[in-house]
Structures are given as C-alpha cells and as structure tokens.
Design an enzyme around this catalytic site. Structure first.
Site, PDB file in Angstrom:
ATOM      1  N   CYS A 113       0.818  -1.230   0.000  1.00  0.00           N
ATOM      2  CA  CYS A 113       0.000   0.000   0.000  1.00  0.00           C
ATOM      3  C   CYS A 113       0.848   1.273   0.000  1.00  0.00           C
ATOM      4  O   CYS A 113       0.331   2.363  -0.236  1.00  0.00           O
ATOM      5  CB  CYS A 113      -0.962   0.008   1.177  1.00  0.00           C
ATOM      6  SG  CYS A 113      -1.984  -1.458   1.257  1.00  0.00           S
ATOM      7  N   HIS A 246      -3.019   7.269   2.719  1.00  0.00           N
ATOM      8  CA  HIS A 246      -3.496   5.974   2.218  1.00  0.00           C
ATOM      9  C   HIS A 246      -4.921   5.752   2.709  1.00  0.00           C
ATOM     10  O   HIS A 246      -5.237   5.987   3.878  1.00  0.00           O
ATOM     11  CB  HIS A 246      -2.565   4.869   2.722  1.00  0.00           C
ATOM     12  CG  HIS A 246      -3.057   3.500   2.411  1.00  0.00           C
ATOM     13  ND1 HIS A 246      -3.548   3.165   1.175  1.00  0.00           N
ATOM     14  CD2 HIS A 246      -3.141   2.388   3.177  1.00  0.00           C
ATOM     15  CE1 HIS A 246      -3.911   1.892   1.187  1.00  0.00           C
ATOM     16  NE2 HIS A 246      -3.683   1.400   2.396  1.00  0.00           N
ATOM     17  N   ASN A 276     -10.106  -0.069   0.496  1.00  0.00           N
ATOM     18  CA  ASN A 276      -8.649   0.015   0.442  1.00  0.00           C
ATOM     19  C   ASN A 276      -8.179  -0.614  -0.872  1.00  0.00           C
ATOM     20  O   ASN A 276      -8.264  -1.824  -1.055  1.00  0.00           O
ATOM     21  CB  ASN A 276      -8.074  -0.741   1.651  1.00  0.00           C
ATOM     22  CG  ASN A 276      -6.558  -0.709   1.697  1.00  0.00           C
ATOM     23  OD1 ASN A 276      -5.909  -0.305   0.738  1.00  0.00           O
ATOM     24  ND2 ASN A 276      -6.004  -1.170   2.804  1.00  0.00           N
TER      25      ASN A 276
HETATM   26  O1  UT7 Z   1      -3.204  -0.948   4.036  1.00  0.00           O
HETATM   27  C1  UT7 Z   1      -3.179  -1.277   5.398  1.00  0.00           C
HETATM   28  C2  UT7 Z   1      -4.283  -2.235   5.545  1.00  0.00           C
HETATM   29  N1  UT7 Z   1      -4.968  -2.420   6.730  1.00  0.00           N
HETATM   30  C3  UT7 Z   1      -5.470  -1.537   7.606  1.00  0.00           C
HETATM   31  O2  UT7 Z   1      -5.282  -0.371   7.583  1.00  0.00           O
HETATM   32  C4  UT7 Z   1      -6.316  -2.135   8.671  1.00  0.00           C
HETATM   33  C5  UT7 Z   1      -6.076  -1.572  10.032  1.00  0.00           C
HETATM   34  N2  UT7 Z   1      -6.965  -2.174  11.009  1.00  0.00           N
HETATM   35  C6  UT7 Z   1      -8.285  -1.934  11.053  1.00  0.00           C
HETATM   36  O3  UT7 Z   1      -8.772  -1.147  10.253  1.00  0.00           O
HETATM   37  C7  UT7 Z   1      -9.111  -2.605  12.097  1.00  0.00           C
HETATM   38  O4  UT7 Z   1      -8.286  -3.331  12.969  1.00  0.00           O
HETATM   39  C8  UT7 Z   1     -10.186  -3.555  11.481  1.00  0.00           C
HETATM   40  C9  UT7 Z   1     -11.250  -2.726  10.783  1.00  0.00           C
HETATM   41  C10 UT7 Z   1      -9.535  -4.504  10.481  1.00  0.00           C
HETATM   42  C11 UT7 Z   1     -10.852  -4.388  12.564  1.00  0.00           C
HETATM   43  O5  UT7 Z   1     -11.404  -3.555  13.555  1.00  0.00           O
HETATM   44  P1  UT7 Z   1     -11.209  -3.927  15.088  1.00  0.00           P
HETATM   45  O6  UT7 Z   1     -11.906  -2.899  15.861  1.00  0.00           O
HETATM   46  O7  UT7 Z   1      -9.727  -4.095  15.306  1.00  0.00           O
HETATM   47  O8  UT7 Z   1     -12.007  -5.311  15.196  1.00  0.00           O
HETATM   48  P2  UT7 Z   1     -11.504  -6.779  15.617  1.00  0.00           P
HETATM   49  O9  UT7 Z   1     -10.673  -7.369  14.521  1.00  0.00           O
HETATM   50  O10 UT7 Z   1     -10.918  -6.725  16.966  1.00  0.00           O
HETATM   51  O11 UT7 Z   1     -12.882  -7.546  15.665  1.00  0.00           O
HETATM   52  C12 UT7 Z   1     -13.908  -7.157  16.592  1.00  0.00           C
HETATM   53  C13 UT7 Z   1     -15.115  -8.044  16.365  1.00  0.00           C
HETATM   54  C14 UT7 Z   1     -14.802  -9.525  16.393  1.00  0.00           C
HETATM   55  O12 UT7 Z   1     -15.884 -10.189  17.044  1.00  0.00           O
HETATM   56  P3  UT7 Z   1     -15.751 -10.689  18.576  1.00  0.00           P
HETATM   57  O13 UT7 Z   1     -14.594 -11.646  18.564  1.00  0.00           O
HETATM   58  O14 UT7 Z   1     -15.471  -9.440  19.364  1.00  0.00           O
HETATM   59  O15 UT7 Z   1     -17.080 -11.301  18.830  1.00  0.00           O
HETATM   60  C15 UT7 Z   1     -14.788  -9.912  14.943  1.00  0.00           C
HETATM   61  O16 UT7 Z   1     -15.127 -11.271  14.727  1.00  0.00           O
HETATM   62  O17 UT7 Z   1     -15.695  -7.771  15.084  1.00  0.00           O
HETATM   63  C16 UT7 Z   1     -15.898  -9.026  14.395  1.00  0.00           C
HETATM   64  N3  UT7 Z   1     -15.766  -8.798  12.964  1.00  0.00           N
HETATM   65  C17 UT7 Z   1     -16.800  -8.496  12.145  1.00  0.00           C
HETATM   66  N4  UT7 Z   1     -18.123  -8.363  12.375  1.00  0.00           N
HETATM   67  C18 UT7 Z   1     -18.902  -8.032  11.329  1.00  0.00           C
HETATM   68  C19 UT7 Z   1     -14.618  -8.806  12.222  1.00  0.00           C
HETATM   69  N5  UT7 Z   1     -14.896  -8.525  10.946  1.00  0.00           N
HETATM   70  C20 UT7 Z   1     -16.246  -8.327  10.870  1.00  0.00           C
HETATM   71  C21 UT7 Z   1     -17.116  -7.994   9.818  1.00  0.00           C
HETATM   72  N6  UT7 Z   1     -18.429  -7.852  10.089  1.00  0.00           N
HETATM   73  N7  UT7 Z   1     -16.683  -7.780   8.550  1.00  0.00           N
END
Ligand code: UT7
Length: 319
Positions: A113, A246, A276
């Site tokens: 990225c 980005h 993204n």
């Molecule tokens: O180019 C660089 C690329 N990447 C980035 O910039 C990504 C940077 N990171 C992020 O943007 C965030 O960490 C995410 C958006 C990827 C995730 O957000 P988060 O607040 O860190 O969520 P998490 O991964 O800790 O997940 C929280 C909950 C989980 O459920 P439980 O275990 O708390 O019950 C996940 O299973 O959200 C759940 N979850 C979803 N629910 C609905 C994860 N993905 C989804 C989804 N829809 N798509």
C-alpha cells in the site's frame, strides 16, 4: 530541476458494491459494523478475468490525455502493484506494450500500500538526476484476487482500481520532498504468505492481517513521515493545503490528520467509496480531487502510504 505533476488519471472497474451487497452474497457481516469500524460504504470489484495491467492502462491513458503527452514521449514507466498480472514480465512492461511506447525504462515496484509513494519517489529521483524527462507512475491493483472471501475480517476492507500520474522535468515547482522507509521485522502483521513452487501454490495464497497491530503502526508512521517530508521541504504541516493519506480506514485517516494538526476539511477521503485499493488508493484519491477542482495549481499536497513489509512513504509537492 523539479519533477512536476502534469496529469492525473484513474479507473474503477464496474459498479459500486455496497456493504449490504456483500452481506447479500453470504458474507457474515453488516453495513453498521463496516461503516463504524472503517468508514467504508462501497468498493469496486473487477470481473474475474480483469488484470492490473488492464486497469492501469486506462488510468494511464487518462493521465496522458490530461497531460497532453503522447505515450511515445515517456522515457520511464513505473507501476506499483502487489497483484501483478504475471510473475514476469512486469505489469509496467505490459502497460508499456499496450500504450505503444518502445524504449522507455519500465519496471514494477513492490511496496504494497506504500507502493505508489515509493514509485513516485523513485521517479522523482530519476527526473531530478537529469537522466529521464517524462515519467508515468501508476498504482494498479486487483486485490479481490488475493482475498479470502470466508474471512470477514479482511474481505470487506479492500477494493480494485488504478490511478496514474505523469511527471515532467521542469524548472517550475513540483515535488518538493519524498521519503520512504521499511521495517521488515513487521512482515508478519500483513502478508500473503503463499508462493509458487514446482508448478503449485504452496502455503497460504490469501491476504492475512493482524488488524489492530497494523492500525497502531500505521497511525504512528504516517504522522512521522509527514513531519519528515515537511521538514525536508522547510514547510510547516500547517502550510499543507491537502493531505492525501493511504485510504484504508477512516479512523486511521482522522487520527493521522489530528496528530499532524491538519484540519479535517483539508483531508481528501475516498475510502468510503473505494475501500482500500492498496497501491492505487493515493493516486485514485488524488485524481478525484484534481478533477473536481479541489486541488488547484500552486497548492501544497502531501501524499502518504503505508502497507505490508512493513513499508511507508510520502511525497510533498506543489501542484
Ligand atoms: O493498508 C493497510 C491495511 N490495513 C489496515 O489499515 C487495517 C487496520 N486495522 C483496522 O482497520 C481494524 O483493525 C479492522 C477494521 C480490520 C478491525 O477492527 P477492530 O476494531 O480491530 O475489530 P476486531 O478485529 O478486533 O474484531 C472485533 C469483532 C470480532 O468479534 P468478537 O470476537 O469481538 O465477537 C470480529 O469477529 O468484530 C468481528 N468482525 C466483524 N463483524 C462483522 C470482524 N470482521 C467483521 C465484519 N463484520 N466484517
């Protein structure tokens, strides 16, 4: 001598695919979760046969048209992509062939990225050294190919697209400063760990990410590198007219702007409609803001990217 930006172009394949469309396709997700956590409302997904070189070619043609430059006048073509058409030849050579250019140096840059900011920095060095006069720099991706559609934590975040710029050697102002960095010890937090060996893909061919680790790393390095290029150009972050970070997550974009003291009204955002698009995200957002008239000649624009590797890069330019 400056590398001056004389044209921009971009291309998004097909119709927007909304969060609800993804849920309707059977992904266990919902609009509210995606919008709250990322700011993404829709993205574009290429048809299964479409390639980065096809997307990149259209973006390039649009940038050349705006620049009023013909493909034969280019002497350097750099493509930033992590989803090349083939292992080789490079996507840059494929685009060169389809543009009808012969003789320009053409190669790909792999910095995920941050790829476009790396490619822009490299092109600027070629131009300012006096060795090359006119460069086409493209970011093109079909990330939908490397997504695990059973992993809701990643598949909802990405989209496909391409953006391009034409740079020309000029005594008028242009790119003021660039920077690029990497920390390979962080390779495990965002990667596609598969490889081709003996005629087969071995290992995992899909994108894997520790979202929270990426989030923290991204906010820190995006703020640091923005300050680095501003310092190198003897310019205060306050003097920046437009910040184009980005486009991965609205919360990362807002946190970066806040750390730098750059008002939200000066930050270009397209993640809500593009998702993204990795190396394509910055030139896509740039082209949109140039074409709708927000970015005007004489303004200072700060571009920055961060991605797998880990890699991060930035360019400060006077448009
Ligand atoms: O180019 C660089 C690329 N990447 C980035 O910039 C990504 C940077 N990171 C992020 O943007 C965030 O960490 C995410 C958006 C990827 C995730 O957000 P988060 O607040 O860190 O969520 P998490 O991964 O800790 O997940 C929280 C909950 C989980 O459920 P439980 O275990 O708390 O019950 C996940 O299973 O959200 C759940 N979850 C979803 N629910 C609905 C994860 N993905 C989804 C989804 N829809 N798509």
């Amino acid at each position: 001598m400056f590398a001056r930006l004389i044209g921009t172009g971009s291309y998004l394949p097909g119709e927007p695919v909304s969060n609800n469309d993804l849920a309707a396709r059977g992904i266990d997700t919902n609009d509210e979760w995606i919008v709250t956590r990322t700011g993404i409302r829709s993205r574009h997904l290429a048809t299964p046969g479409a390639t980065s070189s096809e997307l990149g070619l259209i973006a390039a043609q649009r940038a050349l048209e705006m620049a009023g430059v013909s493909a034969g006048d280019l002497d350097l073509i750099i493509v930033a992509t992590s989803t090349p058409d083939f292992i080789f030849p490079s996507t840059a050579c494929l685009i060169q062939g389809n543009l009808g250019n012969k003789g320009a140096a053409a190669f790909d840059v792999q910095a995920v990225c941050a790829g476009f900011t790396y490619a822009l920095g490299i092109a600027e060095k070629f131009i300012c050294s006096g060795s090359h006069k006119r460069a086409l720099v493209i970011g093109a991706e079909v990330f939908s190919r490397i997504l695990d559609w059973n992993d809701r934590g990643t598949c909802v975040l990405f989209g496909d697209g391409a953006g391009a710029v034409v740079l020309e050697a000029s005594e008028e102002t242009g790119i003021l400063a660039t920077a690029m960095h990497a920390d390979g010890s962080q390779n495990g937090i965002l990667n596609v760990p598969g490889q081709i060996c003996g005629g087969q893909v071995t290992g995992d061919p899909f994108l894997r990410m520790d979202g929270q680790a990426v989030f923290k790393f991204a906010v820190r390095v995006l703020a640091d590198i923005a300050e680095e290029v501003c310092l190198a150009a003897n310019c205060a972050t306050n003097d920046v007219d437009w910040l184009i970070p980005h486009q991965a997550n609205i919360r990362i974009i807002e946190a970066t702007g806040k750390r730098l003291g750059i008002d939200r009204s000066k930050v270009i955002v397209s993640v809500d409609r593009h998702g993204n698009t990795s190396a394509a995200s910055v030139p896509l957002a740039l082209d949109e803001a140039v074409r709708d008239g927000r970015i005007q000649r004489g303004q200072k624009v700060l571009l920055e990217g961060v991605g797998g590797g880990f890699t991060w890069g930035a360019a400060l330019l006077e448009f």
